[in-house]
Design a protein around this motif. Structure first.
Motif, PDB file in Angstrom:
ATOM      1  N   LEU A 104       0.837  -1.197   0.000  1.00  0.00           N
ATOM      2  CA  LEU A 104       0.000   0.000   0.000  1.00  0.00           C
ATOM      3  C   LEU A 104       0.871   1.245   0.000  1.00  0.00           C
ATOM      4  CD1 LEU A 104      -2.738  -1.033   2.606  1.00  0.00           C
ATOM      5  CD2 LEU A 104      -2.970  -0.937   0.102  1.00  0.00           C
ATOM      6  N   PRO A 118       1.672   5.270   0.805  1.00  0.00           N
ATOM      7  CA  PRO A 118       1.409   6.092   2.003  1.00  0.00           C
ATOM      8  C   PRO A 118       0.076   6.833   1.913  1.00  0.00           C
ATOM      9  CG  PRO A 118       3.658   6.400   1.238  1.00  0.00           C
ATOM     10  CD  PRO A 118       2.967   5.586   0.186  1.00  0.00           C
ATOM     11  N   GLU A 119      -0.587   7.010   3.059  1.00  0.00           N
ATOM     12  CA  GLU A 119      -1.894   7.665   3.096  1.00  0.00           C
ATOM     13  C   GLU A 119      -1.814   9.159   2.849  1.00  0.00           C
ATOM     14  OE1 GLU A 119      -3.649   6.741   6.810  1.00  0.00           O
ATOM     15  OE2 GLU A 119      -3.838   4.575   6.398  1.00  0.00           O
ATOM     16  N   TRP A 120      -0.632   9.745   3.010  1.00  0.00           N
ATOM     17  CA  TRP A 120      -0.521  11.193   2.829  1.00  0.00           C
ATOM     18  C   TRP A 120      -0.541  11.618   1.363  1.00  0.00           C
ATOM     19  CZ3 TRP A 120       3.749  11.855  -0.102  1.00  0.00           C
ATOM     20  CH2 TRP A 120       4.804  10.954   0.039  1.00  0.00           C
ATOM     21  N   LEU A 121      -0.572  10.646   0.454  1.00  0.00           N
ATOM     22  CA  LEU A 121      -0.688  11.006  -0.957  1.00  0.00           C
ATOM     23  C   LEU A 121      -2.064  11.613  -1.226  1.00  0.00           C
ATOM     24  CD1 LEU A 121       0.978   7.908  -2.679  1.00  0.00           C
ATOM     25  CD2 LEU A 121       1.903  10.224  -2.559  1.00  0.00           C
ATOM     26  N   HIS A 150      -5.800  12.444  -2.628  1.00  0.00           N
ATOM     27  CA  HIS A 150      -6.851  11.491  -2.952  1.00  0.00           C
ATOM     28  C   HIS A 150      -7.024  11.281  -4.443  1.00  0.00           C
ATOM     29  CE1 HIS A 150      -8.804  15.424  -3.260  1.00  0.00           C
ATOM     30  NE2 HIS A 150      -9.650  14.839  -4.105  1.00  0.00           N
ATOM     31  N   LYS A 173      -3.335   3.328  -5.389  1.00  0.00           N
ATOM     32  CA  LYS A 173      -3.370   3.188  -3.936  1.00  0.00           C
ATOM     33  C   LYS A 173      -2.334   2.192  -3.417  1.00  0.00           C
ATOM     34  CE  LYS A 173      -6.739   6.054  -3.807  1.00  0.00           C
ATOM     35  NZ  LYS A 173      -6.500   7.447  -3.334  1.00  0.00           N
ATOM     36  N   GLY A 174      -1.780   1.414  -4.335  1.00  0.00           N
ATOM     37  CA  GLY A 174      -0.784   0.426  -3.974  1.00  0.00           C
ATOM     38  C   GLY A 174      -0.078  -0.102  -5.210  1.00  0.00           C
TER      39      GLY A 174
END
Length: 381
Positions: A297, A299-302, A304, A309-310
Motif C-alpha cells: 500500500l 502512504p496515506e498522505w498522498l 486522494h 493506492k498500492g
C-alpha cells in the motif's frame, strides 16, 4: 677509481627525457585528460558512436534470438564467446620468431583448452546428459561410460598435455615455453571460473543469466552516453576516457533498470523455471516465492486524486537492487583491470571482431566477476 667512474656514468639530458617519456606512456598526465583524451572532446565521437550503435544493434538482435531458442542455444553461445576470448588472449603473447622454432606448440595450448572445457562442462551437464542424450542402447552405454569416467579422462588428458609440453622443451626456448605454459593456465582459470557459474545459472533459470548480463550492458551503455555528453572529470588513469559523470550516471541508471527489469522478466515462466534436462521445449512450473508478487500500500498522505493506492512488487526485485549495485560499482573494475592489462601490452583492444567495440574480451571483461557473485547470492536465497 677510473673503472668505477666508467661503470656508473652520469645521467644525461637525453636519458632523463627518455625516462619521462616512459612514465608518461605508463600513466598519462591528468592535465592532458582534460583535453582531447576525453570522449566529450573527441572530434570523431559521433562517427564512432554510430559504428558502435550499429554493432550493438546486431549483437542485441542475435542475443534476443538465442534467448528465445532456449537454454541449450544460450550455452552454445557462451562456448563460442569463450573460444573467441581464448583466441584473443592466446594471441597477446605470441612471438612470431619463437613460434616458428616451436611447431605445434600453439596446438598444445588448445589441447589444454579442450581439456578444461570437457572438465567444466562435464561436471555441470553430467546428470542432464544421461537422461536425454539418446534412446539408442549403444550410444547410451557410450555416454554413460564417458560420464562415469569423466574425471579420469580429464586427468589423463591433462597429463598427456604435460608430457607433450615436457617433450617439446628446447634449451634456448625454455623461458618462453614456461611463460606460455603459465599464461595458458592463467587464461583458462579466469575464463572457465566464471563460465562454469554462468552455465549453472542458465539451467537454474534464464532469468539468472539474462538479468546480470543485461545490467552489465546497461551500465556500459549508460556510462558511454553520460561520458559522451557530460564527461569532464577523469575517473581513473588506467582508462583515460572514463569519467566520474559517466560512472555516477551509469550507476543510477543501472540500479533503476535492475528494479524495473527484474519485474518484467520475473513474470515469465520461460525465464524463471529451471531446466532439468537437455530438451528445448517451453517450460511451465510453479514460480518460487521470489517470483510471487507482493502487494504494498502506498502512504496515506498522498492526495486522494492520485490514481494508485498500492503496487505489486516481486521479492526478487529487492535482490535485483543488489545486482544493480554490484554491476554499477564493482563490475566496472573488471573493465579497469582489462584497461591496465591492455596498457601493459601497449594495445588498444584485445581484438577487432566487433566493429566499434574491439574484441569479445573487451565486451566480457566486466562479466568475469559477476557470475561468481551471483552464485554466492544463491546461498542466501
Amino acid at each position: 677509481m677510473q673503472k668505477d667512474h666508467i661503470s656508473t656514468p652520469p645521467s644525461t639530458p637525453i636519458s632523463r627525457i627518455r625516462q619521462r617519456r616512459r612514465s608518461l606512456e605508463a600513466f598519462p598526465d591528468l592535465s592532458k585528460l582534460q583535453g582531447s583524451h576525453l570522449l566529450v572532446d573527441d572530434k570523431n565521437k559521433y562517427r564512432s558512436m554510430w559504428i558502435r550503435a550499429y554493432s550493438s544493434f546486431w549483437m542485441l538482435a542475435s542475443v534476443i534470438l538465442i534467448v528465445y531458442l532456449g537454454h541449450l542455444y544460450i550455452c552454445a553461445m557462451v562456448v563460442v564467446i569463450q573460444i573467441f576470448m581464448i583466441r584473443e588472449l592466446f594471441s597477446l603473447r605470441i612471438r612470431a620468431h619463437e613460434e616458428k622454432c616451436l611447431p605445434g606448440f600453439r596446438l598444445l595450448n588448445w589441447h589444454f583448452f579442450v581439456t578444461a572445457m570437457l572438465f567444466v562442462y562435464g561436471r555441470i551437464l553430467t546428470q542432464d546428459l544421461v537422461k536425454t542424450v539418446t534412446s539408442d542402447k549403444f550410444f547410451y552405454k557410450l555416454v554413460s561410460g564417458l560420464i562415469k569416467y569423466h574425471m579420469v579422462i580429464c586427468y589423463f588428458l591433462y597429463i598427456a598435455g604435460l608430457v607433450w609440453f615436457i617433450l617439446t622443451l628446447k634449451k634456448k626456448k625454455m623461458k618462453y615455453q614456461f611463460g606460455q605454459y603459465a599464461w595458458t593456465h592463467m587464461i583458462l582459470i579466469v575464463v572457465f571460473t566464471q563460465s562454469s557459474f554462468t552455465v549453472a545459472n542458465i539451467f537454474d533459470g534464464i532469468f539468472w543469466f539474462l538479468l546480470p548480463a543485461s545490467l552489465i550492458a546497461i551500465n556500459d551503455i549508460a556510462a558511454y552516453l553520460f561520458g559522451f555528453f557530460f564527461g569532464r572529470t577523469p575517473l581513473i588513469k588506467l582508462s583515460p576516457k572514463k569519467t566520474w559523470e559517466g560512472f555516477i550516471g551509469a550507476s543510477i541508471a543501472t540500479i533503476v533498470s535492475a528494479f524495473i527489469l527484474a519485474n518484467i522478466l520475473g513474470r515469465f515462466q520461460w525465464m524463471t523455471c529451471p531446466r532439468q534436462d537437455l530438451s528445448t521445449g517451453w517450460l511451465h512450473c510453479d514460480p518460487g516465492p521470489l517470483f510471487k508478487p507482493e502487494y504494498y500500500l502506498l502512504p496515506e498522505w498522498l492526495p486522494h486524486w492520485f490514481p494508485w493506492k498500492g503496487t505489486s512488487v516481486l521479492p526478487v526485485q529487492w535482490h535485483a537492487l543488489c545486482l544493480g549495485l554490484f554491476a554499477s560499482i564493482i563490475a566496472p573494475f573488471g573493465g579497469f583491470f582489462a584497461s591496465g592489462f591492455k596498457r601493459a601490452f601497449k594495445i588498444k583492444d584485445f581484438g577487432d571482431s566487433i566493429p566499434g567495440h574491439g574484441g569479445f574480451t573487451d565486451r566480457m571483461d566486466c562479466q568475469v566477476s559477476f557470475a561468481p557473485f551471483l552464485a554466492s547470492l544463491f546461498l542466501l536465497f
